[in-house]
Design a protein around this motif. Structure first.
Motif, PDB file in Angstrom:
ATOM      1  N   ALA A 102      41.996  39.211  40.876  1.00 12.56           N
ATOM      2  CA  ALA A 102      42.594  39.101  39.547  1.00 12.56           C
ATOM      3  C   ALA A 102      44.040  38.640  39.617  1.00 12.56           C
ATOM      4  CB  ALA A 102      42.499  40.442  38.818  1.00 12.56           C
ATOM      5  N   ALA A 103      44.769  39.118  40.631  1.00 12.58           N
ATOM      6  CA  ALA A 103      46.184  38.745  40.767  1.00 12.58           C
ATOM      7  C   ALA A 103      46.368  37.435  41.507  1.00 12.58           C
ATOM      8  CB  ALA A 103      46.942  39.856  41.485  1.00 12.58           C
ATOM      9  N   GLY A 104      45.320  36.924  42.148  1.00 10.55           N
ATOM     10  CA  GLY A 104      45.443  35.694  42.921  1.00 10.55           C
ATOM     11  C   GLY A 104      46.205  35.894  44.212  1.00 10.55           C
ATOM     12  N   VAL A 105      46.018  37.058  44.862  1.00  7.84           N
ATOM     13  CA  VAL A 105      46.713  37.378  46.108  1.00  7.84           C
ATOM     14  C   VAL A 105      45.687  37.384  47.241  1.00  7.84           C
ATOM     15  CG1 VAL A 105      48.211  38.997  47.316  1.00  7.84           C
ATOM     16  CG2 VAL A 105      48.390  38.749  44.826  1.00  7.84           C
ATOM     17  N   ALA A 106      45.702  36.329  48.044  1.00  9.33           N
ATOM     18  CA  ALA A 106      44.679  36.173  49.084  1.00  9.33           C
ATOM     19  C   ALA A 106      44.757  37.276  50.121  1.00  9.33           C
ATOM     20  CB  ALA A 106      44.820  34.804  49.748  1.00  9.33           C
ATOM     21  N   VAL A 107      45.964  37.694  50.502  1.00  9.73           N
ATOM     22  CA  VAL A 107      46.092  38.689  51.562  1.00  9.73           C
ATOM     23  C   VAL A 107      45.456  40.013  51.142  1.00  9.73           C
ATOM     24  CG1 VAL A 107      48.369  39.539  50.830  1.00  9.73           C
ATOM     25  CG2 VAL A 107      47.702  39.712  53.224  1.00  9.73           C
ATOM     26  N   VAL A 108      45.491  40.349  49.847  1.00 12.55           N
ATOM     27  CA  VAL A 108      44.841  41.570  49.367  1.00 12.55           C
ATOM     28  C   VAL A 108      43.326  41.423  49.448  1.00 12.55           C
ATOM     29  CG1 VAL A 108      44.524  43.089  47.380  1.00 12.55           C
ATOM     30  CG2 VAL A 108      46.786  42.170  47.895  1.00 12.55           C
ATOM     31  N   ARG A 109      42.821  40.265  49.066  1.00 10.55           N
ATOM     32  CA  ARG A 109      41.367  40.047  49.157  1.00 10.55           C
ATOM     33  C   ARG A 109      40.906  40.105  50.612  1.00 10.55           C
ATOM     34  NH1 ARG A 109      42.619  35.571  45.893  1.00 10.55           N
ATOM     35  NH2 ARG A 109      41.914  34.158  47.526  1.00 10.55           N
ATOM     36  N   HIS A 110      41.665  39.498  51.506  1.00 12.97           N
ATOM     37  CA  HIS A 110      41.286  39.511  52.921  1.00 12.97           C
ATOM     38  C   HIS A 110      41.297  40.938  53.477  1.00 12.97           C
ATOM     39  CE1 HIS A 110      42.845  35.096  53.163  1.00 12.97           C
ATOM     40  NE2 HIS A 110      41.664  35.184  52.588  1.00 12.97           N
ATOM     41  N   TRP A 323      32.212  42.968  37.551  1.00 12.56           N
ATOM     42  CA  TRP A 323      33.179  43.471  36.573  1.00 12.56           C
ATOM     43  C   TRP A 323      34.207  42.405  36.226  1.00 12.56           C
ATOM     44  CZ3 TRP A 323      34.120  47.416  33.328  1.00 12.56           C
ATOM     45  CH2 TRP A 323      35.434  47.521  32.827  1.00 12.56           C
ATOM     46  N   LEU A 324      34.680  41.697  37.248  1.00 14.56           N
ATOM     47  CA  LEU A 324      35.692  40.674  37.014  1.00 14.56           C
ATOM     48  C   LEU A 324      35.132  39.562  36.135  1.00 14.56           C
ATOM     49  CD1 LEU A 324      38.620  40.433  37.908  1.00 14.56           C
ATOM     50  CD2 LEU A 324      37.884  38.915  39.727  1.00 14.56           C
ATOM     51  N   ALA A 325      33.885  39.199  36.366  1.00 14.57           N
ATOM     52  CA  ALA A 325      33.272  38.156  35.539  1.00 14.57           C
ATOM     53  C   ALA A 325      33.084  38.630  34.108  1.00 14.57           C
ATOM     54  CB  ALA A 325      31.932  37.740  36.140  1.00 14.57           C
ATOM     55  N   ALA A 326      32.699  39.904  33.953  1.00 16.30           N
ATOM     56  CA  ALA A 326      32.435  40.420  32.607  1.00 16.30           C
ATOM     57  C   ALA A 326      33.710  40.620  31.803  1.00 16.30           C
ATOM     58  CB  ALA A 326      31.679  41.744  32.705  1.00 16.30           C
ATOM     59  N   SER A 327      34.808  40.955  32.487  1.00 17.43           N
ATOM     60  CA  SER A 327      36.043  41.266  31.765  1.00 17.43           C
ATOM     61  C   SER A 327      37.009  40.097  31.702  1.00 17.43           C
ATOM     62  CB  SER A 327      36.747  42.456  32.428  1.00 17.43           C
ATOM     63  OG  SER A 327      37.106  42.134  33.762  1.00 17.43           O
ATOM     64  N   ALA A 328      36.583  38.934  32.173  1.00 14.49           N
ATOM     65  CA  ALA A 328      37.484  37.780  32.153  1.00 14.49           C
ATOM     66  C   ALA A 328      37.849  37.420  30.713  1.00 14.49           C
ATOM     67  CB  ALA A 328      36.813  36.589  32.834  1.00 14.49           C
ATOM     68  N   ALA A 329      39.099  37.038  30.528  1.00  7.58           N
ATOM     69  CA  ALA A 329      39.567  36.677  29.182  1.00  7.58           C
ATOM     70  C   ALA A 329      38.909  35.385  28.725  1.00  7.58           C
ATOM     71  CB  ALA A 329      41.086  36.521  29.192  1.00  7.58           C
ATOM     72  N   THR A 330      38.690  35.301  27.436  1.00  8.27           N
ATOM     73  CA  THR A 330      38.118  34.076  26.888  1.00  8.27           C
ATOM     74  C   THR A 330      39.131  32.939  26.920  1.00  8.27           C
ATOM     75  OG1 THR A 330      38.772  34.792  24.668  1.00  8.27           O
ATOM     76  CG2 THR A 330      36.545  35.339  25.402  1.00  8.27           C
ATOM     77  N   GLY A 331      40.415  33.262  27.011  1.00  6.86           N
ATOM     78  CA  GLY A 331      41.441  32.229  27.116  1.00  6.86           C
ATOM     79  C   GLY A 331      42.066  31.890  25.782  1.00  6.86           C
ATOM     80  N   HIS A 332      43.323  31.547  25.832  1.00  5.48           N
ATOM     81  CA  HIS A 332      44.052  31.101  24.654  1.00  5.48           C
ATOM     82  C   HIS A 332      44.525  29.680  24.911  1.00  5.48           C
ATOM     83  CE1 HIS A 332      44.213  35.493  24.518  1.00  5.48           C
ATOM     84  NE2 HIS A 332      44.434  35.402  23.214  1.00  5.48           N
ATOM     85  N   PRO A 333      44.336  28.791  23.969  1.00  2.00           N
ATOM     86  CA  PRO A 333      44.700  27.393  24.233  1.00  2.00           C
ATOM     87  C   PRO A 333      46.209  27.189  24.231  1.00  2.00           C
ATOM     88  CG  PRO A 333      43.980  27.660  21.965  1.00  2.00           C
ATOM     89  CD  PRO A 333      43.740  28.978  22.645  1.00  2.00           C
TER      90      PRO A 333
END
Length: 511
Positions: A102-110, A323-333
């Motif tokens: 969610a944060a886009g931090v690769a080292v945490v995912r690894h 969970w991440l897929a289900a809670s993803a924001a729909t986005g604001h243009p």
């Protein structure tokens, strides 16, 4: 039922009892982790292979296998069992992966992948086996390519050590950030010269030595302290020696000297010195047992079925990406376009830059940049980058993003003054041309900030909770030269610009 088919009661079933059954369940979960998160596995291995700083990580899996092999005689005397608390560690790893994604931090995912695999071992083999494998399980963290954040401070430490040694040797020198000027030339303590790769590799090597060669914790602490301190000091000596060679001979000779020492000799010499110094103090003999199986096993309580435990573990692992897929924001243009601001007292100018500068924001939906001047002679450059949402390789902060594009001639030099809610950096290009850059970041409706870690946290919360993911970066920069300092120009522009939040609002379309 068709002819020749086995009745269901007679159909072969996986046996999840004994070592073979528990290891089978563990193999299933490990394969599930590696398959489900294969993109992160691939990116981690790619870093090992392509980044020299983390080349030592290629050896860690083999070292872990060797450490486990050393413990096999004792492991055979233990009885594996399922252990529910191990699922807590596995679940923590799944949660960490979700937060890192969610944060886009690769080292945490690894790191999360390692934690999930560790949790699987603990849950499916039990506390006795996990305790017997404590060090190999812990050592697996060294497969995670971490430590890049050490580069800037180590660059400054190396530069200061070089200045200290140059002063002691009588060589006149001047330091500005990570740049050192002597009568012979102009030297940069680049990222590759920071010593980060040797410090990180020495940490992994020293940790292994502490386990294999020492029993006493005071000796282990003393060994690690000495090894890491020597690595930093020796790197400062190497940088100093390169500058000294240039001072006594030529810059070309110094470059050749640095490449030879840096590439082939330096780390080997440090390792030899460290091991030769520590050898007389080793207190673990080659034949010493790693653990007492009887003390670890104790009275083994009956555990649950390994197959059921594997099923629960698999559910925890799968839940994170779902969970991440289900809670993803729909986005604001975003607005169809963004424009540079009109600032009272300032006008756009085509005056050329002393050295071309353009910040890097890969994947930005909008990017605009312009140069302003006022009647007092101040000149600033303004850049604005906007994203409708962030994802892998489209991040507002991260490696290669921001003021100093690593593919350009601009390099980070040192921190620089900035307002409390902004980030200040000094960057330098050939010439030398020096710039100060003040950066503001904003995620959704949050306040502008200069903290990259805060940007990551706000990005993570936006993705997890379905909040506004729109992001914007606003950079104000000026060249720093004799009679034309950068900081007064930046302060004057920001004072006339007004609240940066208002500009960010317009940039991402909040109002």
């Amino acid at each position: 039922m068709s002819e020749g088919a086995l009745p269901l009661a007679q159909a072969p079933r996986l046996d999840f009892t004994g070592w073979r059954g528990h290891l089978t369940a563990l193999a299933i979960i490990a394969m599930a982790v590696l398959t489900l998160f294969f993109a992160d596995v691939r990116s981690m291995v790619s870093i090992w292979w392509n980044a020299s700083t983390f080349g030592h990580c290629l050896f860690i899996p083999f070292l872990i296998a060797w450490l486990v092999q050393q413990r096999l005689p004792g492991l055979r005397q233990l009885q594996p069992q399922t252990w529910t608390p191990g699922l807590l560690w596995l679940g923590l790893g799944a949660l960490a992966w979700m937060l890192g994604e969610a944060a886009g931090v690769a080292v945490v995912r690894h790191g999360a992948l390692i934690v999930m695999l560790q949790g699987a071992v603990i849950a499916l083999l039990g506390p006795a086996v996990a305790r017997a494998l404590t060090f190999p399980l812990f050592y697996a963290f060294f497969m995670v390519p971490f430590g890049e954040e050490l580069v800037p401070p180590l660059q400054l430490v190396t530069a200061r050590l070089s200045m200290l040694f140059l002063g002691l040797s009588g060589v006149p020198a001047h330091m500005e950030g990570i740049f050192i000027t002597t009568p012979t030339g102009y030297f940069e303590v680049a990222e590759a010269c920071s010593g980060a790769k040797f410090l990180i590799a020495m940490t992994a090597y020293g940790t292994l030595v502490c386990n294999v060669c020492f029993k006493s914790w005071p000796r282990r602490i003393l060994f690690m302290t000495g090894a890491l301190t020597l690595s930093v000091l020796a790197n400062g000596v190497r940088a100093f020696a390169t500058i000294l060679v240039a001072h006594l001979t030529t810059v070309d000779a110094a470059v050749g000297f640095d490449h030879v020492v840096y590439g082939w000799v330096f780390f080997a010499i440090i390792m030899i010195v460290v091991m030769a110094t520590a050898w007389p103090f080793f207190d673990r003999k080659p034949g010493d047992p790693w653990f007492d199986p009887r003390a670890l096993q104790g009275a083994v309580a009956a555990g649950g079925h390994a197959g059921r435990m594997a099923g629960i573990a698999l559910a925890l692992i799968v839940a994170a990406p779902l969970w991440l897929a289900a809670s993803a924001a729909t986005g604001h243009p975003l607005p169809d376009r963004i424009d540079l601001p009109r600032v009272q007292g300032w006008s756009r100018t085509a005056m050329p830059q002393s050295y071309p500068w353009k910040p890097r924001f890969d994947g930005a939906d909008h990017f605009v940049m312009g140069r302003y001047a006022d009647a007092a002679g101040h000149v600033v450059d303004v850049a604005i980058a906007a994203y409708d949402r962030q994802e892998e390789k489209r991040e507002i902060v991260g490696y290669a993003q921001g003021a100093a594009d690593p593919d350009s001639q601009w390099v980070w030099s040192s921190p620089a003054p900035a307002p409390a809610n902004a980030r200040g950096e000094q960057i330098t290009a050939p010439g030398p041309v020096v710039r100060h850059v003040v950066s503001y970041y904003r995620i959704g409706a949050n306040d502008p900030t200069g903290s990259k870690s805060r940007v990551k946290v706000e990005t993570m919360l936006a993705r997890l909770l379905g909040r506004d993911q729109r992001a914007i970066a606003i950079l104000v920069s000026a060249e720093d030269g004799d009679g034309r300092p950068a900081d007064p120009a930046i302060r004057a522009f920001l004072g006339d610009l007004g609240p940066v939040k208002d500009l960010a609002d317009r940039g991402i379309g909040i109002r």
